[in-house]
Design a protein around this motif. Structure first.
Motif, PDB file in Angstrom:
ATOM      1  N   TRP A   5       0.764  -1.110  -0.130  1.00  0.00           N
ATOM      2  CA  TRP A   5       0.029   0.033  -0.306  1.00  0.00           C
ATOM      3  C   TRP A   5       0.838   1.217   0.156  1.00  0.00           C
ATOM      4  CZ3 TRP A   5      -4.159  -1.455  -2.001  1.00  0.00           C
ATOM      5  CH2 TRP A   5      -4.761  -2.798  -1.651  1.00  0.00           C
ATOM      6  N   THR A   6       2.192   1.168   0.406  1.00  0.00           N
ATOM      7  CA  THR A   6       2.928   2.291   0.243  1.00  0.00           C
ATOM      8  C   THR A   6       4.070   2.304  -0.980  1.00  0.00           C
ATOM      9  OG1 THR A   6       4.670   1.336   1.652  1.00  0.00           O
ATOM     10  CG2 THR A   6       3.069   2.543   2.758  1.00  0.00           C
ATOM     11  N   GLY A   7       3.762   1.209  -1.620  1.00  0.00           N
ATOM     12  CA  GLY A   7       4.473   1.134  -3.016  1.00  0.00           C
ATOM     13  C   GLY A   7       5.723   0.101  -2.964  1.00  0.00           C
ATOM     14  N   GLU A   8       5.689  -0.677  -1.611  1.00  0.00           N
ATOM     15  CA  GLU A   8       6.972  -1.465  -1.316  1.00  0.00           C
ATOM     16  C   GLU A   8       6.556  -2.868  -2.139  1.00  0.00           C
ATOM     17  OE1 GLU A   8       8.157   0.286   2.872  1.00  0.00           O
ATOM     18  OE2 GLU A   8       7.149  -1.729   2.670  1.00  0.00           O
ATOM     19  N   VAL A   9       7.768  -3.433  -2.586  1.00  0.00           N
ATOM     20  CA  VAL A   9       8.001  -4.780  -2.889  1.00  0.00           C
ATOM     21  C   VAL A   9       9.072  -5.417  -2.514  1.00  0.00           C
ATOM     22  CG1 VAL A   9       8.530  -6.097  -5.244  1.00  0.00           C
ATOM     23  CG2 VAL A   9       7.151  -3.924  -5.469  1.00  0.00           C
ATOM     24  N   ALA A  10       8.793  -6.688  -2.110  1.00  0.00           N
ATOM     25  CA  ALA A  10       9.811  -7.409  -1.405  1.00  0.00           C
ATOM     26  C   ALA A  10      10.574  -8.211  -2.397  1.00  0.00           C
ATOM     27  CB  ALA A  10       9.261  -8.883  -0.547  1.00  0.00           C
ATOM     28  N   LEU A  11      11.999  -8.262  -2.249  1.00  0.00           N
ATOM     29  CA  LEU A  11      12.884  -8.984  -2.880  1.00  0.00           C
ATOM     30  C   LEU A  11      14.027  -9.543  -2.021  1.00  0.00           C
ATOM     31  CD1 LEU A  11      14.009  -9.441  -5.804  1.00  0.00           C
ATOM     32  CD2 LEU A  11      15.544  -7.512  -5.575  1.00  0.00           C
ATOM     33  N   VAL A  12      14.303 -10.850  -2.320  1.00  0.00           N
ATOM     34  CA  VAL A  12      15.203 -11.637  -1.719  1.00  0.00           C
ATOM     35  C   VAL A  12      16.432 -11.577  -2.337  1.00  0.00           C
ATOM     36  CG1 VAL A  12      16.040 -13.772  -0.689  1.00  0.00           C
ATOM     37  CG2 VAL A  12      13.583 -13.126  -0.548  1.00  0.00           C
ATOM     38  N   ILE A  13      17.635 -10.853  -1.898  1.00  0.00           N
ATOM     39  CA  ILE A  13      18.787 -10.705  -2.624  1.00  0.00           C
ATOM     40  C   ILE A  13      19.979 -10.927  -1.584  1.00  0.00           C
ATOM     41  CG2 ILE A  13      18.504  -8.007  -1.847  1.00  0.00           C
ATOM     42  CD1 ILE A  13      20.120  -7.576  -4.603  1.00  0.00           C
ATOM     43  N   ASP A  14      20.655 -11.874  -2.057  1.00  0.00           N
ATOM     44  CA  ASP A  14      21.917 -12.376  -1.312  1.00  0.00           C
ATOM     45  C   ASP A  14      21.285 -12.985   0.047  1.00  0.00           C
ATOM     46  OD1 ASP A  14      23.968 -12.031  -3.205  1.00  0.00           O
ATOM     47  OD2 ASP A  14      24.384 -10.160  -2.488  1.00  0.00           O
ATOM     48  N   GLY A  15      20.294 -13.735  -0.193  1.00  0.00           N
ATOM     49  CA  GLY A  15      19.623 -14.323   0.864  1.00  0.00           C
ATOM     50  C   GLY A  15      18.886 -13.440   1.989  1.00  0.00           C
ATOM     51  N   LYS A  21      11.348   0.108  -2.830  1.00  0.00           N
ATOM     52  CA  LYS A  21      10.532   1.493  -2.819  1.00  0.00           C
ATOM     53  C   LYS A  21      11.023   2.422  -4.050  1.00  0.00           C
ATOM     54  CE  LYS A  21       7.440   4.545  -0.231  1.00  0.00           C
ATOM     55  NZ  LYS A  21       6.958   4.981   0.894  1.00  0.00           N
ATOM     56  N   LEU A  22      10.274   2.893  -4.709  1.00  0.00           N
ATOM     57  CA  LEU A  22      10.816   4.049  -5.712  1.00  0.00           C
ATOM     58  C   LEU A  22      10.411   5.236  -5.112  1.00  0.00           C
ATOM     59  CD1 LEU A  22       9.986   2.633  -9.148  1.00  0.00           C
ATOM     60  CD2 LEU A  22      12.218   3.000  -7.994  1.00  0.00           C
ATOM     61  N   THR A  23      11.391   6.141  -4.681  1.00  0.00           N
ATOM     62  CA  THR A  23      11.098   7.691  -4.282  1.00  0.00           C
ATOM     63  C   THR A  23      11.084   8.371  -5.390  1.00  0.00           C
ATOM     64  OG1 THR A  23      13.546   7.951  -4.066  1.00  0.00           O
ATOM     65  CG2 THR A  23      12.443   7.112  -2.120  1.00  0.00           C
ATOM     66  N   THR A  61      18.128  -1.393  -8.408  1.00  0.00           N
ATOM     67  CA  THR A  61      18.937  -0.731  -7.802  1.00  0.00           C
ATOM     68  C   THR A  61      18.280   0.637  -6.770  1.00  0.00           C
ATOM     69  OG1 THR A  61      20.759  -1.417  -9.118  1.00  0.00           O
ATOM     70  CG2 THR A  61      21.169   0.648  -7.644  1.00  0.00           C
ATOM     71  N   ALA A  62      17.235   1.246  -7.762  1.00  0.00           N
ATOM     72  CA  ALA A  62      16.716   2.334  -7.368  1.00  0.00           C
ATOM     73  C   ALA A  62      15.608   1.911  -6.121  1.00  0.00           C
ATOM     74  CB  ALA A  62      15.993   3.048  -8.497  1.00  0.00           C
ATOM     75  N   GLY A  63      14.940   0.862  -6.404  1.00  0.00           N
ATOM     76  CA  GLY A  63      14.016   0.138  -5.335  1.00  0.00           C
ATOM     77  C   GLY A  63      14.830   0.081  -4.146  1.00  0.00           C
ATOM     78  N   LEU A  64      15.977  -0.711  -4.329  1.00  0.00           N
ATOM     79  CA  LEU A  64      16.712  -0.916  -3.059  1.00  0.00           C
ATOM     80  C   LEU A  64      17.224   0.104  -2.253  1.00  0.00           C
ATOM     81  CD1 LEU A  64      18.847  -4.046  -4.209  1.00  0.00           C
ATOM     82  CD2 LEU A  64      16.816  -4.053  -2.464  1.00  0.00           C
ATOM     83  N   ARG A  65      17.693   1.091  -2.962  1.00  0.00           N
ATOM     84  CA  ARG A  65      17.984   2.422  -2.428  1.00  0.00           C
ATOM     85  C   ARG A  65      16.996   3.033  -1.652  1.00  0.00           C
ATOM     86  NH1 ARG A  65      21.603   4.907  -7.536  1.00  0.00           N
ATOM     87  NH2 ARG A  65      23.415   3.437  -7.110  1.00  0.00           N
ATOM     88  N   GLY A  66      15.550   3.268  -2.473  1.00  0.00           N
ATOM     89  CA  GLY A  66      14.711   3.794  -1.824  1.00  0.00           C
ATOM     90  C   GLY A  66      14.229   2.952  -0.603  1.00  0.00           C
ATOM     91  N   GLY A  67      14.346   1.765  -0.474  1.00  0.00           N
ATOM     92  CA  GLY A  67      14.282   1.073   0.614  1.00  0.00           C
ATOM     93  C   GLY A  67      15.173   1.217   1.761  1.00  0.00           C
ATOM     94  N   ALA A  91       9.981  -8.599 -10.188  1.00  0.00           N
ATOM     95  CA  ALA A  91      10.116  -7.421  -9.008  1.00  0.00           C
ATOM     96  C   ALA A  91      10.039  -6.095  -9.396  1.00  0.00           C
ATOM     97  CB  ALA A  91      11.284  -8.051  -8.283  1.00  0.00           C
ATOM     98  N   ALA A  92      10.830  -5.849 -10.476  1.00  0.00           N
ATOM     99  CA  ALA A  92      11.237  -4.511 -11.062  1.00  0.00           C
ATOM    100  C   ALA A  92       9.750  -4.177 -12.011  1.00  0.00           C
ATOM    101  CB  ALA A  92      12.316  -4.383 -12.095  1.00  0.00           C
ATOM    102  N   ALA A  93       9.118  -5.035 -12.590  1.00  0.00           N
ATOM    103  CA  ALA A  93       7.796  -4.436 -13.050  1.00  0.00           C
ATOM    104  C   ALA A  93       6.644  -4.204 -12.106  1.00  0.00           C
ATOM    105  CB  ALA A  93       7.237  -5.625 -14.179  1.00  0.00           C
ATOM    106  N   GLN A  94       6.716  -5.096 -10.929  1.00  0.00           N
ATOM    107  CA  GLN A  94       5.836  -4.916  -9.784  1.00  0.00           C
ATOM    108  C   GLN A  94       6.245  -3.549  -9.104  1.00  0.00           C
ATOM    109  OE1 GLN A  94       5.732  -7.923  -6.884  1.00  0.00           O
ATOM    110  NE2 GLN A  94       3.749  -7.895  -7.046  1.00  0.00           N
ATOM    111  N   LEU A  95       7.423  -3.236  -8.971  1.00  0.00           N
ATOM    112  CA  LEU A  95       7.882  -2.048  -8.411  1.00  0.00           C
ATOM    113  C   LEU A  95       7.489  -0.949  -9.080  1.00  0.00           C
ATOM    114  CD1 LEU A  95       9.574  -0.832  -5.936  1.00  0.00           C
ATOM    115  CD2 LEU A  95      11.561  -0.971  -7.652  1.00  0.00           C
ATOM    116  N   LEU A  96       7.623  -0.863 -10.761  1.00  0.00           N
ATOM    117  CA  LEU A  96       7.235   0.344 -11.345  1.00  0.00           C
ATOM    118  C   LEU A  96       5.700   0.551 -11.001  1.00  0.00           C
ATOM    119  CD1 LEU A  96       8.204   2.369 -13.089  1.00  0.00           C
ATOM    120  CD2 LEU A  96       8.164   0.775 -15.002  1.00  0.00           C
TER     121      LEU A  96
END
Length: 108
Positions: A5-15, A21-23, A61-67, A91-96
């Motif tokens: 609801w705040t635009g966040e998407v979960a991603l498992v990266i390096d475990g 989130k995109l700012t 990358t932008a989403g991780l930074r925004g998170g 995940a990128a498409a869902q984030l956008l």
């Protein structure tokens, strides 16, 4: 846990499970860095499956930074992402999509 609801998407990266989130700043960087004339053009790339691995890498990358994770594109490019390249693309498409979700729309 990511809050759709705040635009966040979960991603498992390096475990590790991360919330992306995109700012507004990240969106402006994406436009410039990806050579998109507008964000609509970037959305259209994903809607028509005409996106590149560069587009996916920049969005993740932008989403991780925004998170809140300080990370470079090079680091993300070397990281292990659950689901591999297709998982990253989803995940990128869902984030956008969530960045432009209108309140009341389905956040799935």
């Amino acid at each position: 846990m990511a809050n759709p609801w705040t635009g966040e998407v979960a991603l498992v990266i390096d475990g590790e499970r991360r919330a992306m989130k995109l700012t507004l700043g990240a969106l402006a960087e994406l436009e410039d860095g990806l050579g998109a004339a507008s964000l609509v053009e970037l959305v259209e790339r994903f809607e028509s499956s005409a996106f590149s691995s560069r587009d996916v890498l920049a969005l993740i990358t932008a989403g991780l930074r925004g998170g809140g994770l300080e990370v470079s594109q090079a680091e993300v490019g070397r990281a292990e992402i659950d689901g591999g390249p297709m998982g990253a693309a989803r995940a990128a498409a869902q984030l956008l999509a969530r960045a432009f979700m209108v309140p009341g729309q389905d956040a799935a």
